[in-house]
Design an enzyme around this catalytic site. Structure first.
Site, PDB file in Angstrom:
ATOM      1  N   CYS A 168       0.810  -1.225   0.000  1.00  0.00           N
ATOM      2  CA  CYS A 168       0.000   0.000   0.000  1.00  0.00           C
ATOM      3  C   CYS A 168       0.840   1.271   0.000  1.00  0.00           C
ATOM      4  CB  CYS A 168      -0.937  -0.003   1.197  1.00  0.00           C
ATOM      5  SG  CYS A 168      -1.849  -1.552   1.350  1.00  0.00           S
ATOM      6  N   HIS A 299      -2.842   8.199   5.166  1.00  0.00           N
ATOM      7  CA  HIS A 299      -3.091   6.840   4.687  1.00  0.00           C
ATOM      8  C   HIS A 299      -4.542   6.469   5.002  1.00  0.00           C
ATOM      9  CE1 HIS A 299      -1.960   2.962   3.165  1.00  0.00           C
ATOM     10  NE2 HIS A 299      -2.388   2.372   4.263  1.00  0.00           N
ATOM     11  N   HIS A 334      -9.767   1.535  -0.641  1.00  0.00           N
ATOM     12  CA  HIS A 334      -8.341   1.222  -0.529  1.00  0.00           C
ATOM     13  C   HIS A 334      -7.897   0.528  -1.808  1.00  0.00           C
ATOM     14  CE1 HIS A 334      -4.458   0.509   0.843  1.00  0.00           C
ATOM     15  NE2 HIS A 334      -4.692   0.117   2.097  1.00  0.00           N
TER      16      HIS A 334
END
Length: 407
Positions: A168, A299, A334
């Site tokens: 990620c 994030h 995400h």
């Protein structure tokens, strides 16, 4: 900003994005400003068996209008996103400039094409291993083919193509890789970004971790219950400043610097010290004081552990008071290997557009996070320095800072 003497400056001269709230940088920027919510019931039958109805899908997407070299039939969904975004980012650059200068292609991803292609295989084909698969399908499963496909599509000759699998945070790792190559004189141009597509592996893995919200993604909210899965791609074209000026390029922003940290403390839970260390390194590399950062793109996965650890790290580094801190995943879901690159493009668009994107689906800020997350509606903002955070499994943290150009 205090740029070390003699260091080459690096600017952003191209942006490309394939997202669930808009395709192309202008439409993506409009989606961010409007606070569009991409969450909807999943459409793919392969994704419907996990007890979670919603995800952030791009929908039907054909990369053909953007591709000039690579046959769309030879690439999968993730690579199609990435190739289209790369063409968008480089659309204003003459072919002779792209091919005639030393360059880098750095693309981040979590799964490459393997996971989405595996969704298409029968149990018999899977049991038979690579020998039982369509040879063309087996060849494109290597994640490394993502960067090489971009280089081939753009006709790059004097180039290095690398695919970075730091999950990620991979998009920010890719930007840092390109930034270093230009600063050191190894390249004049860098095509940097990330791409991933929704697949059963994502849905199954995060469901088993208990990290999925069945409805909406709510970063920094008291009632947050986890992420929604998403997909897409984003690519930035980076150039050495004097090279960009000499060819009359449009300059969207400057890449001020970046910082990495790998604390390896826990497989999935971020460590406050590790995140703070990455942010301090990024500020130091950028020559920027914390007090001059106007906005943080967090994030912000909306999981309990991630949001709390990230918020604590932000308070530790920005001890005099954190800047506005927004969670773009509330709109995009995400997107794994694409998420940091999408965050980076979002930061550049926010600087250019003079606005702070919202954190949507917000009800009540968690007092333990205590951040101004710009709830539910964008605000006009004079942004000079913006920070993009990316946190990944294993403690792989990558932070990039962007500045308005001219400063």
């Amino acid at each position: 900003m205090n740029v070390p003497a003699g260091r080459r400056r690096v600017v952003v001269t191209g942006l490309g994005a394939v997202t669930a709230i808009g395709v192309g940088a202008p439409e993506f920027g409009a989606g961010l400003r409007a606070g569009r919510d991409a969450a909807r019931p999943v459409s793919s039958p392969a994704l419907k068996d996990f007890g979670h109805a919603n995800a952030c899908e791009v929908g039907e997407f054909d990369p053909s209008p953007w591709l000039r070299t690579v046959d769309p039939a030879t690439v999968g969904r993730a690579a199609g996103f990435g190739l289209a975004a790369a063409r968008m980012a480089t659309g204003g650059v003459p072919a002779e400039v792209l091919a005639g200068r030393p360059s880098v292609v750095a693309m981040g991803t979590a799964y490459g094409e393997a996971a989405t292609d595996l969704d298409r295989l029968t149990e018999q084909e899977i049991a038979g291993g690579p020998a039982g698969m369509d040879p063309a399908l087996a060849r494109r499963m290597s994640a490394g083919r993502l960067a090489t496909a971009v280089a081939r599509e753009l006709g790059l000759r004097d180039t290095e193509a690398v695919t970075l699998p730091t999950a990620c945070a991979a998009g920010n790792y890719a930007i840092g890789y390109g930034l270093d190559a230009i600063r050191t004189g190894d390249a004049d141009l860098a095509v940097c970004g990330g791409a991933d597509a929704l697949c059963r592996k994502t849905m199954a893995g995060f469901t088993r971790l208990g990290a999925m919200d069945p409805d909406r993604c709510r970063p920094f909210d008291s009632g947050r219950a986890g992420m929604l899965a998403g997909e897409g791609a984003a690519v930035l074209l980076l150039e050495e400043l004097e090279h960009a000026l000499a060819r009359g390029a449009d300059i969207h922003a400057e890449v001020l610097g970046y910082g990495l940290s790998c604390d390896a403390e826990h497989p999935v839970a971020p460590a406050v010290d590790g995140v703070a260390r990455g942010m301090r390194r990024a500020l130091r590399d950028s020559g920027v004081e914390p007090s001059t950062v106007d906005l943080i793109s967090a994030h912000g996965t909306a999981t309990q552990a991630n949001d709390l650890a990230e918020a604590r790290a932000i308070h530790e580094v920005f001890a005099d008071g954190p800047p506005r801190t927004v969670g773009l995943k509330s709109m995009l879901g995400h997107t794994l290997g694409a998420s940091a690159a999408l965050g980076a493009v979002g930061c550049v668009l926010a600087i250019e557009g003079g606005f702070a994107p919202p954190t949507i689906n917000h009800r009540e800020t968690d007092p333990e996070c205590d951040l101004d997350c710009v709830p539910n509606a964008a605000v006009e903002a004079d942004l000079r320095v913006v920070q993009s955070n990316a946190l990944a499994f294993g403690g792989n943290n990558a932070i990039v800072l962007f500045g308005r150009y001219p400063a």
